[in-house]
Design a protein around this motif. Structure first.
Motif, short mmCIF file in Angstrom:
data_model
loop_
_atom_site.label_atom_id
_atom_site.label_comp_id
_atom_site.label_asym_id
_atom_site.label_seq_id
_atom_site.Cartn_x
_atom_site.Cartn_y
_atom_site.Cartn_z
N ALA A 128 0.90 -1.19 -0.14
CA ALA A 128 -0.03 0.10 0.00
C ALA A 128 1.00 1.25 0.05
O ALA A 128 0.62 2.28 -0.66
CB ALA A 128 -0.94 0.10 1.08
N ARG B 266 2.32 1.82 -3.36
CA ARG B 266 1.27 2.35 -4.39
C ARG B 266 1.08 3.96 -4.30
O ARG B 266 0.79 4.65 -5.10
CB ARG B 266 0.05 1.65 -4.17
CG ARG B 266 0.08 0.18 -5.03
CD ARG B 266 -1.31 -0.37 -5.13
NE ARG B 266 -1.97 -0.87 -3.62
CZ ARG B 266 -1.76 -2.03 -3.10
NH1 ARG B 266 -1.29 -2.93 -3.94
NH2 ARG B 266 -2.31 -2.34 -1.92
N THR B 267 1.21 4.26 -2.94
CA THR B 267 0.96 5.73 -2.54
C THR B 267 2.17 6.57 -2.23
O THR B 267 2.26 7.18 -1.13
CB THR B 267 -0.16 5.85 -1.56
OG1 THR B 267 0.16 4.90 -0.46
CG2 THR B 267 -1.45 5.35 -2.27
N ASP C 46 -5.42 6.49 5.73
CA ASP C 46 -6.71 5.26 6.24
C ASP C 46 -7.40 5.98 7.42
O ASP C 46 -8.35 5.03 8.05
CB ASP C 46 -5.95 4.10 6.42
CG ASP C 46 -5.37 3.45 5.07
OD1 ASP C 46 -5.95 3.96 4.24
OD2 ASP C 46 -4.37 2.44 5.16
N GLN D 107 -4.14 3.30 -7.35
CA GLN D 107 -3.57 3.25 -6.10
C GLN D 107 -4.27 2.11 -5.14
O GLN D 107 -3.92 2.07 -3.98
CB GLN D 107 -3.72 4.61 -5.33
CG GLN D 107 -3.00 5.82 -6.21
CD GLN D 107 -3.32 7.30 -5.51
OE1 GLN D 107 -3.51 7.30 -4.48
NE2 GLN D 107 -3.13 8.13 -6.72
N ASP D 108 -5.51 1.74 -5.73
CA ASP D 108 -5.88 0.64 -4.83
C ASP D 108 -5.57 -0.73 -5.13
O ASP D 108 -4.55 -0.98 -6.22
CB ASP D 108 -7.68 0.57 -4.97
CG ASP D 108 -8.24 1.87 -4.92
OD1 ASP D 108 -7.70 2.47 -3.99
OD2 ASP D 108 -9.14 2.26 -5.65
N ARG D 109 -5.76 -1.63 -4.32
CA ARG D 109 -5.40 -3.06 -4.52
C ARG D 109 -6.11 -3.68 -5.79
O ARG D 109 -7.13 -3.51 -6.10
CB ARG D 109 -5.73 -3.80 -3.24
CG ARG D 109 -5.01 -3.72 -2.18
CD ARG D 109 -5.39 -4.50 -0.85
NE ARG D 109 -4.97 -6.20 -1.36
CZ ARG D 109 -4.96 -7.04 -0.42
NH1 ARG D 109 -5.52 -6.89 0.70
NH2 ARG D 109 -4.68 -8.32 -0.80
N ARG E 247 -0.66 -1.69 -10.01
CA ARG E 247 -1.36 -1.91 -8.73
C ARG E 247 -0.62 -3.47 -8.14
O ARG E 247 -0.48 -3.42 -6.62
CB ARG E 247 -2.63 -2.42 -8.71
CG ARG E 247 -3.57 -1.19 -8.94
CD ARG E 247 -5.09 -1.38 -9.21
NE ARG E 247 -5.32 -2.34 -10.37
CZ ARG E 247 -6.64 -2.53 -10.88
NH1 ARG E 247 -7.81 -2.14 -10.18
NH2 ARG E 247 -6.76 -3.48 -11.74
N ALA F 258 -11.83 -1.75 -11.46
CA ALA F 258 -12.06 -2.32 -10.47
C ALA F 258 -12.20 -3.95 -10.67
O ALA F 258 -12.18 -4.98 -9.96
CB ALA F 258 -13.41 -2.10 -9.76
#
Length: 385
Positions: A51, A54-55, A79, A141-143, A296, A372
């Motif tokens: 995570a 990614r960010t 978060d 940036q998400d899984r 990702r 997604a």
């Protein structure tokens, strides 16, 4: 391990990455030196580290610094986590935040910080994705979703869903491919499931499956850049007689076992074992690329990529197409694929190929954006006449 101890371990691993270790190497080394950590601990720490990768830029801004501790503070702030409960110096947790750390950090405002992309890449990302550039950068940036390919040679999609559900793995249909299922729960149980052991399923991104779905029917196929063999297996499941080739034969080491489990045959050939006279109805070139459509899954790649390396990849992509075209039958199809969203690796490479080779045309081209449901992919079909 306590949640705080997991955060402390993540900070240590991020600092190792900053010192020059590859992410997988840093995670493996930490695990070997931390035998006390259970599988759930290792999985949670891995999730925190990935995570943060990614960010990478936005976490540094939010945390007010570049080191592992600051980046993890930024990640937890993003978060809305209870940082004081995690940074309490208890049970191997990090030391409490200092007054300076509490005051440091800001909301990311620069485009590169908000999109979490290298500054030099922003113009190319925007040019390739247009009005969707920001939305796709944020999705990236998400899984990534965990997606399965159903081996419809031996079972149905419904059979797989029922079998997995009996082992507490829930799935749902994925709109990108009729053979794709997205895993909704207990993804780490998939490889231990009976469906996996029996060859009913493979782990494969849904857009990657859609690329194979789009390939025209034929009898013989060459997966010219086979790697681990995911697309070769999907072609075999469609009924092709498949040859798998890769410039680095070691990458194909698992293909025979995977093929046996799936109930198909794939002929694995090293570069010096592929006769020039061999022709195929389909020659699939899943070319080496930036991987920008799949960052990702491998977020470290976007920070390692440089313009020089991207230029090198473009040259490799051209060379692969120029070589592989010699294995296409007169009526066959040369299929070009990348898991990239960048125009220079996709449309530009096809246009350059057509400019070099009179008599060839592009009969099909399509992009799948990062979503997604799947990774970002590009494919084009090249034919004579």
């Amino acid at each position: 391990m306590t949640p705080g101890a997991r955060v402390a371990a993540s900070i240590e691993i991020i600092d190792d990455i900053l010192a020059g270790q590859a992410a997988e190497q840093a995670l493996t080394r930490w695990a070997r030196n931390s035998r006390f950590a259970g599988s759930k601990d290792r999985a949670a720490i891995r999730d925190l580290v990935f995570a943060a990768l990614r960010t990478w830029r936005s976490d540094a801004v939010l945390g007010g610094g570049e080191d592992g501790r600051a980046r993890m503070i930024g990640r937890l702030r993003a978060d809305d986590a209870d940082i004081d409960a995690l940074f309490d110096d208890a049970g191997h947790a990090p030391a409490p935040l200092t007054d300076e750390e509490r005051q440091a950090g800001a909301t990311p405002t620069e485009i590169g910080d908000r999109w979490n992309l290298p500054e030099w890449l922003l113009p190319q990302w925007q040019a390739a994705l247009g009005d969707d550039a920001e939305a796709i950068a944020l999705i990236a940036q998400d899984r990534a979703p965990i997606t399965l390919r159903v081996n419809t040679r031996v079972c149905s999609v419904a059979d797989v869903q029922s079998a997995l559900e009996s082992e507490q793995v829930l799935t749902e249909a994925n709109s990108l491919s009729p053979t794709a299922l997205t895993v909704l729960s207990n993804p780490r149980r998939v490889r231990q499931s009976q469906a996996y052991i029996d060859g009913w399923i493979e782990m494969q991104d849904a857009a990657s499956q859609a690329v194979v779905d789009a390939i025209p029917d034929g009898t013989r196929a060459l997966d010219y850049c086979a790697g681990g063999g995911g697309k070769a297996l999907a072609l075999a499941a469609r009924g092709f007689t498949v040859w798998a080739h890769d410039i680095a034969p070691g990458r194909m080491a698992d293909i025979p076992d995977r093929a046996e489990r799936a109930g198909v045959q794939i002929r694995v050939v090293a570069p010096d074992q592929l006769p020039a006279k061999e022709k195929f109805d389909v020659v699939l070139c899943d070319a080496p690329c930036s991987g920008s459509g799949a960052w990702r899954r491998s977020p470290e790649g976007k920070w390692a990529l440089t313009q020089q390396r991207l230029d090198e990849l473009n040259g490799i992509q051209d060379e692969i197409l120029d070589t592989a075209m010699g294995h296409v039958t007169p009526e066959g199809t040369l299929v070009y694929v990348t898991c990239s969203v960048l125009t220079c690796e996709n449309e530009d490479r096809i246009d350059a190929f057509l400019a070099r080779h009179a008599g060839w045309t592009c009969s099909f081209r399509k992009r799948w954006t990062i979503s997604a449901e799947g990774d970002g992919f590009f494919t084009a079909h090249l034919t004579r006449g």
